[in-house]
Design an enzyme around this catalytic site. Sequence first.
Site, PDB file in Angstrom:
ATOM      1  CG  MET A  28      -2.008  -1.095   1.125  1.00 11.72           C
ATOM      2  SD  MET A  28      -3.513  -0.727   2.045  1.00 11.72           S
ATOM      3  CE  MET A  28      -2.890  -0.511   3.697  1.00 11.72           C
ATOM      4  CG  LEU A  31       7.317   1.039  -0.792  1.00  9.43           C
ATOM      5  CD1 LEU A  31       8.106   0.599  -2.019  1.00  9.43           C
ATOM      6  CD2 LEU A  31       6.324  -0.032  -0.384  1.00  9.43           C
ATOM      7  CG  HIS A  35       7.324  -2.242   2.218  1.00  7.21           C
ATOM      8  ND1 HIS A  35       7.115  -1.215   3.099  1.00  7.21           N
ATOM      9  CD2 HIS A  35       6.131  -2.870   2.066  1.00  7.21           C
ATOM     10  CE1 HIS A  35       5.851  -1.211   3.477  1.00  7.21           C
ATOM     11  NE2 HIS A  35       5.227  -2.197   2.866  1.00  7.21           N
ATOM     12  CD  GLN A  59      -6.283  -3.563   2.785  1.00  8.10           C
ATOM     13  OE1 GLN A  59      -6.321  -4.150   1.705  1.00  8.10           O
ATOM     14  NE2 GLN A  59      -5.199  -3.568   3.549  1.00  8.10           N
ATOM     15  CD  GLU A 147       7.535 -15.620   8.483  1.00 11.24           C
ATOM     16  OE1 GLU A 147       7.970 -15.392   9.650  1.00 11.24           O
ATOM     17  OE2 GLU A 147       7.851 -16.625   7.825  1.00 11.24           O
ATOM     18  CG  ASP A 149       0.657  -7.440   7.731  1.00 12.68           C
ATOM     19  OD1 ASP A 149       0.031  -6.822   8.604  1.00 12.68           O
ATOM     20  OD2 ASP A 149       1.489  -6.910   6.974  1.00 12.68           O
ATOM     21  CD  GLN A 152      -1.937  -9.140   4.036  1.00 13.86           C
ATOM     22  OE1 GLN A 152      -2.676  -8.162   4.116  1.00 13.86           O
ATOM     23  NE2 GLN A 152      -0.655  -9.036   3.740  1.00 13.86           N
TER      24      GLN A 152
END
Length: 282
Positions: A28, A31, A35, A59, A147, A149, A152
């Site tokens: 999203m 960064l 990331h 979301q 990891e 998240d 998710q």
Amino acid sequence: MVDVLHTRKELAAAREGLTGTVGVVMTMGALHTGHETLLRAARERADHVLVTIFVNPLQFGPNEDFDRYPRTLDSDLEICRRAGVDLVFAPPVAEMYPEGQPTVRLDPGPLGEDLEGLSRPGFFHGVLTVVMKLLQLTRPDLAFFGEKDYQQLTLVRRMVRDLDVPTEIVGVPTVREPDGLALSSRNRYLSADERRAALSLSAALRAGVAAAERGDDAGAVLAAAHRAFDPGTPDARLDYLVLTDTGLEPGPVSGPARLLIAAWVGATRLIDNTALHLAPRP
């Protein structure tokens, strides 16, 4: 130079020209070093790396931070350039949802209504819907998810398995600051006092791991994590702290497990988790 694409048509044409394996990193934006770790992992395993930058409105709940979520495209593109990214797909909302918000969304199943899904109703419906759309548009051989998240990541793996999506989902370990705080785009919202209070999350995880390494049972591990969370400040309040198996099912008596935490720090909600191994003393 990174090619930046804003429309489906541009993406389709550019994707057609990629030969060999393609790895995608979905973001999203905003960064950070975490990331960059994903981008490097993708660079190591794929011939071409494609990054998506899209703040997905599906979301975000009505009282969440969609409007203030950081948009930093110029600096994001510089990070992508340094990491050797080939293509960046950064569509506007109208390009992703040309008919407005979709009436058909993916149902994450019971796991999607627990933990993050319980605290943020509808969250994973929006996450899985946009992930599936982006998988269809980018057609990657591999997709890389952090990891941090963990719920998710687990749900995306289940979705790909259950719906026969021909993409390998690769989990990449959480990146942390030297003091243990997990990197997050939302960390920039924290004041200096809140930043210190946020260390309660990683402190709880470390205490749980230490208890497991001492040979404590699952109940004692969770209790140790709860004791360590106490921030001594009103800036942090716990949402959940749970011990599960690696698939986020009820926690095991022994073997691999996952300790997950979510807390509000000031007005910012943060999540974190860690792996541990239960081997309680007889």
